[in-house]
Design an enzyme around this catalytic site. Sequence first.
Site, mmCIF file in Angstrom:
data_model
loop_
_atom_site.group_PDB
_atom_site.id
_atom_site.type_symbol
_atom_site.label_atom_id
_atom_site.label_comp_id
_atom_site.label_asym_id
_atom_site.label_seq_id
_atom_site.Cartn_x
_atom_site.Cartn_y
_atom_site.Cartn_z
ATOM 1 N N GLU A 229 0.878 -1.172 0.000
ATOM 2 C CA GLU A 229 0.000 0.000 0.000
ATOM 3 C C GLU A 229 0.910 1.215 0.000
ATOM 4 O O GLU A 229 1.643 1.436 0.967
ATOM 5 C CB GLU A 229 -0.892 0.015 1.250
ATOM 6 N N CYS A 264 -2.210 9.406 3.652
ATOM 7 C CA CYS A 264 -2.080 8.876 2.287
ATOM 8 C C CYS A 264 -3.239 9.359 1.424
ATOM 9 O O CYS A 264 -3.057 9.727 0.275
ATOM 10 C CB CYS A 264 -2.007 7.358 2.306
#
Length: 475
Positions: A229, A264
């Site tokens: 990720e 993020c």
Amino acid sequence: MSSVMSGFIERENPALFSEIVGSVAAASPEAVDKVVRWADAEQRIWATRPLPDRLVALTRASAAIENAIEDLAELLARESGKVLGDCRGEIGFAVRYLRWVVEHATMAYADREVDDELGRIVEQRRPFGVVAAITPWNAPIILSMLKIAPALAAGNAIVVKPSPLAPLTIDRIAGLFDAPIRVVHGGTETGAALVGHELVRKVAFTGGAAGGRAVAALAGDRLTPTVMELGGNDPAVFLDDAPFAGDAMDRLVMASFATSGQVCMAAKRLYVPLARLDEFVSAYRSAAGRVLKTGHPLSAGVTMGPVISAAAQRAARALIPPDAVLLGAFDADPSTGYFVHPALVVAPDPSSPVVVEEQFAPVVPVLGYESEEQVLTWANAGDLGLGASVWSADEERAFAFARRFEAGFTFVNTHNRTGMSLRAPFGGVKRSGWGREYAGEGLAEYVQTCVIHAPAAFRPGAVAPSGGPSAYPPG
Ligand code: NAD
């Protein structure tokens, strides 16, 4: 900074860097080896415990974390600079996620068996063994829990290597599990020793592209499967019918500036119709005046703390031009903590670093666009395709536009933070990630499916098929 002093990592408070919040022992490669061997031995025992027993242990851990949430949240705020309410929210979300995994594990991890005219097939969901989790500092609890909860439920052991910039709270939380979990501390050397260990059978990484590339290469060398990720440069696109309503603007401002923009899936680039740019800037500025207050993370009413380090403070300042619009109330001393005044950069060059790179800082660009085709091209440019959002008065129009985004997760009329469902898997496209967290897909990452098959034709008492033993296909 956090510093490594004679085998210890000392973590300073980014809001008051004269204060050392705590320290942890740094793990040498030899120490990592010992921990992984311990985890490997424990995993074999853990995997033989019936799934319901493992789930009872995880439920107890969820209660222990919940009982300690106030202390844990304060520790997280002091080591990471995130505001107290957000720390409480992150740990509470991690507890909810752990319980969600307990609730769904039986369906995800039970063996499946069919016995019909084609034969008997058992699909066995087997754990990998030892899982290595490498996690970043910006949401260290939830991003670790997304790996810990499914890995343990599925019967794996897990060794977590958090960032040296937020090692303390996750260390304490891991200690609340009666399960095969350990934390090893350190930087890239410790991470490399863990990922490259011969007994590690799965690697789950969350972080930036450079770290991801190094970790994937190490894992690839051993053919160890990975979940990756990575970063994001999320666009938020306002269609021409979108109201710049107060509550929407409030959500958008916090989607960009929560955790000082170090998220993020923060809204990192804003796009509005050119003809409405001035109207948008004014609405955005008003919203920031209502919801954005920079200050000490433990002080009441503060919604944004410092950035994580001196380097992050320098990098953020370099992105803010003299004519940027400074936002919200600022009640902090940048000479004693790594504070940065949050800023909106209006109509920068579309190719400037603040637009095309992930800034990971409290500075956000807004650009005016002339057509939907143009904004779609801008929004989809670049390597990262993590999240996105589209804002419109017409949900059908928003969904139609959203289908054309190159993003792993698109929000409609919000961005990140509010209202995210655990049912939805999360992960990027392009180079933002492979693998998925949350939801069924996140659970499936931690088991391998093994098949036991007795074809009907060869079961005891069956009549052998014509064509002999090499007849193909079987059905
Ligand atoms: P980072 O890549 O620097 O570090 C992440 C982790 O990897 C840390 O534990 C670090 O010590 C370790 N690491 C880094 N290089 C390594 C190497 N060569 N070998 C072994 N271990 C190594 O990331 P960061 O600065 O901590 O976090 C910020 C980045 O993470 C941003 O790009 C952000 O967008 C991304 N992020 C992504 C998600 C997501 O779910 N997609 C969530 C949060 C953060």
